[in-house]
Design a protein around this motif. Sequence first.
Motif, PDB file in Angstrom:
ATOM      1  N   THR A 178       8.607   8.192  15.220  1.00 19.99           N
ATOM      2  CA  THR A 178       7.350   8.548  15.893  1.00 19.99           C
ATOM      3  C   THR A 178       6.123   7.910  15.255  1.00 19.99           C
ATOM      4  O   THR A 178       5.174   7.546  15.952  1.00 19.99           O
ATOM      5  N   ALA A 179       6.128   7.780  13.931  1.00 17.42           N
ATOM      6  CA  ALA A 179       4.962   7.213  13.230  1.00 17.42           C
ATOM      7  C   ALA A 179       5.417   6.515  11.956  1.00 17.42           C
ATOM      8  O   ALA A 179       5.196   7.006  10.845  1.00 17.42           O
ATOM      9  N   PRO A 180       6.085   5.369  12.068  1.00 17.48           N
ATOM     10  CA  PRO A 180       6.671   4.712  10.888  1.00 17.48           C
ATOM     11  C   PRO A 180       5.658   4.318   9.826  1.00 17.48           C
ATOM     12  O   PRO A 180       6.002   4.212   8.652  1.00 17.48           O
ATOM     13  N   GLY A 181       4.403   4.100  10.242  1.00 13.37           N
ATOM     14  CA  GLY A 181       3.397   3.710   9.249  1.00 13.37           C
ATOM     15  C   GLY A 181       2.806   4.868   8.493  1.00 13.37           C
ATOM     16  O   GLY A 181       1.893   4.681   7.685  1.00 13.37           O
ATOM     17  N   SER A 182       3.320   6.067   8.725  1.00 15.21           N
ATOM     18  CA  SER A 182       2.725   7.250   8.102  1.00 15.21           C
ATOM     19  C   SER A 182       3.411   7.661   6.805  1.00 15.21           C
ATOM     20  O   SER A 182       3.014   8.633   6.173  1.00 15.21           O
ATOM     21  N   LEU A 183       4.453   6.947   6.402  1.00 12.21           N
ATOM     22  CA  LEU A 183       5.180   7.292   5.181  1.00 12.21           C
ATOM     23  C   LEU A 183       4.579   6.600   3.973  1.00 12.21           C
ATOM     24  O   LEU A 183       4.310   5.398   3.994  1.00 12.21           O
ATOM     25  N   PHE A 184       4.383   7.351   2.895  1.00 17.61           N
ATOM     26  CA  PHE A 184       3.874   6.810   1.641  1.00 17.61           C
ATOM     27  C   PHE A 184       4.776   7.300   0.506  1.00 17.61           C
ATOM     28  O   PHE A 184       5.365   8.382   0.594  1.00 17.61           O
ATOM     29  N   THR A 206       0.817  -1.206   0.000  1.00 20.77           N
ATOM     30  CA  THR A 206       0.000   0.000   0.000  1.00 20.77           C
ATOM     31  C   THR A 206       0.851   1.256   0.000  1.00 20.77           C
ATOM     32  O   THR A 206       0.598   2.200  -0.757  1.00 20.77           O
ATOM     33  N   ARG A 207       1.882   1.281   0.825  1.00 17.94           N
ATOM     34  CA  ARG A 207       2.685   2.483   0.972  1.00 17.94           C
ATOM     35  C   ARG A 207       3.846   2.550  -0.029  1.00 17.94           C
ATOM     36  O   ARG A 207       4.468   3.607  -0.181  1.00 17.94           O
ATOM     37  N   ASP A 246       8.311  10.653  -4.661  1.00 17.54           N
ATOM     38  CA  ASP A 246       8.043  11.674  -3.655  1.00 17.54           C
ATOM     39  C   ASP A 246       7.674  10.958  -2.363  1.00 17.54           C
ATOM     40  O   ASP A 246       7.013   9.915  -2.392  1.00 17.54           O
ATOM     41  N   VAL A 247       8.115  11.507  -1.240  1.00 14.72           N
ATOM     42  CA  VAL A 247       7.809  10.932   0.067  1.00 14.72           C
ATOM     43  C   VAL A 247       6.712  11.779   0.707  1.00 14.72           C
ATOM     44  O   VAL A 247       6.892  12.977   0.927  1.00 14.72           O
ATOM     45  N   VAL A 248       5.572  11.141   0.977  1.00 16.10           N
ATOM     46  CA  VAL A 248       4.408  11.819   1.544  1.00 16.10           C
ATOM     47  C   VAL A 248       4.184  11.282   2.958  1.00 16.10           C
ATOM     48  O   VAL A 248       4.285  10.074   3.185  1.00 16.10           O
ATOM     49  N   VAL A 249       3.872  12.177   3.898  1.00 19.69           N
ATOM     50  CA  VAL A 249       3.632  11.763   5.277  1.00 19.69           C
ATOM     51  C   VAL A 249       2.207  12.115   5.687  1.00 19.69           C
ATOM     52  O   VAL A 249       1.644  13.129   5.265  1.00 19.69           O
ATOM     53  N   ALA A 250       1.601  11.237   6.488  1.00 17.69           N
ATOM     54  CA  ALA A 250       0.261  11.460   7.037  1.00 17.69           C
ATOM     55  C   ALA A 250       0.379  11.412   8.551  1.00 17.69           C
ATOM     56  O   ALA A 250       0.565  10.342   9.132  1.00 17.69           O
ATOM     57  N   LEU A 251       0.260  12.581   9.206  1.00 18.68           N
ATOM     58  CA  LEU A 251       0.524  12.669  10.634  1.00 18.68           C
ATOM     59  C   LEU A 251      -0.604  13.379  11.378  1.00 18.68           C
ATOM     60  O   LEU A 251      -1.280  14.253  10.824  1.00 18.68           O
ATOM     61  N   ASP A 252      -0.759  12.991  12.631  1.00 17.93           N
ATOM     62  CA  ASP A 252      -1.679  13.692  13.525  1.00 17.93           C
ATOM     63  C   ASP A 252      -0.927  14.854  14.167  1.00 17.93           C
ATOM     64  O   ASP A 252       0.130  14.661  14.778  1.00 17.93           O
ATOM     65  N   VAL A 253      -1.471  16.051  14.002  1.00 14.29           N
ATOM     66  CA  VAL A 253      -0.831  17.240  14.570  1.00 14.29           C
ATOM     67  C   VAL A 253      -1.737  17.862  15.620  1.00 14.29           C
ATOM     68  O   VAL A 253      -2.949  17.643  15.641  1.00 14.29           O
ATOM     69  N   ARG A 254      -1.140  18.626  16.488  1.00 11.40           N
ATOM     70  CA  ARG A 254      -1.801  19.257  17.642  1.00 11.40           C
ATOM     71  C   ARG A 254      -2.242  18.192  18.652  1.00 11.40           C
ATOM     72  O   ARG A 254      -2.110  16.994  18.425  1.00 11.40           O
TER      73      ARG A 254
END
Length: 277
Positions: free
Chosen positions: A224-230, A130-131, A144-152
């Motif tokens: 911090t969030a290894p599964g967030s890289l695409f 998937t990623r 391109d390296v895209v990240v999906a992160l929770d902020v705040r």
Amino acid sequence: MNKNETLTLWLSIGAAIFAVMLLYSYTQEKSDQIAKKFGAMTSVVTAVRDIGEMETVDDSMVQLKEYPSSFVQPEAILTMEEAIGLVALAPLSKGEQVLRTKITRPGPTTGLSLQVSPTKRALTIPIDETRGVAKLLKPGDRVDVVVALDVRDGARQKKEIKTLMQDVVILATGIKVVNELPRVFEEVSGSSFIRNIRAATDFNSITVEADPKDIQDLVYVLATAPGSLFLSLRHPSDHSINQHLPVSSLNSLLGRSARKPASKSNNSWIPKLKRRK
């Protein structure tokens, strides 16, 4: 046979011998002229047929052929023993001289460190189907390296998607490295065999090249969030960089205006993320 016929026969034989001598003398003279102009004849290993990339060279694929030394290419192989058993790094056409730069021993030709550009660094990233573009990646591709992160924090927490890096070169997929012979030697039940890994998709990581600062950002995300890289795959000729690519969020998907100016939202997500423990 009468005397006249015998005489005619011997005269014919003598004329033929004389003609052969003249032809030999002419050929020798021309050979000396060619050798003087282009150099002495040299035996060179040439391809008997087209040889495909990654084919192992055997004695049915090559032969020795003589060329004037001026026509012998640099790095040309001069003996059959040097070529037999090696592997073609690039396709060879029928009649082409076999060069040392085009064949190699079955095994890695370079290490990974030699593939890293000066001032750059290499880092391995875990991926899955998937990623990692269904693992349809190969060394030399650009992504391109895209990240999906929770902020705040707390009730203000939201997910934002940002392109962290653009036009990133892939140095390796698993154990397959750029400019490395895509074969590995394996031993099963005491028998050795070669496994072609050119189309292998059993890798679970890729190694990319980036600036040291980008490497730090990647390590932070991985920690911090290894599964967030695409990864998103680029065309090989596309090296464009979009400096004004906005962050994607729920508000942007629904067409809502953000409470804060877009520039602050786009530039503030990493510092706020780094303050989290």
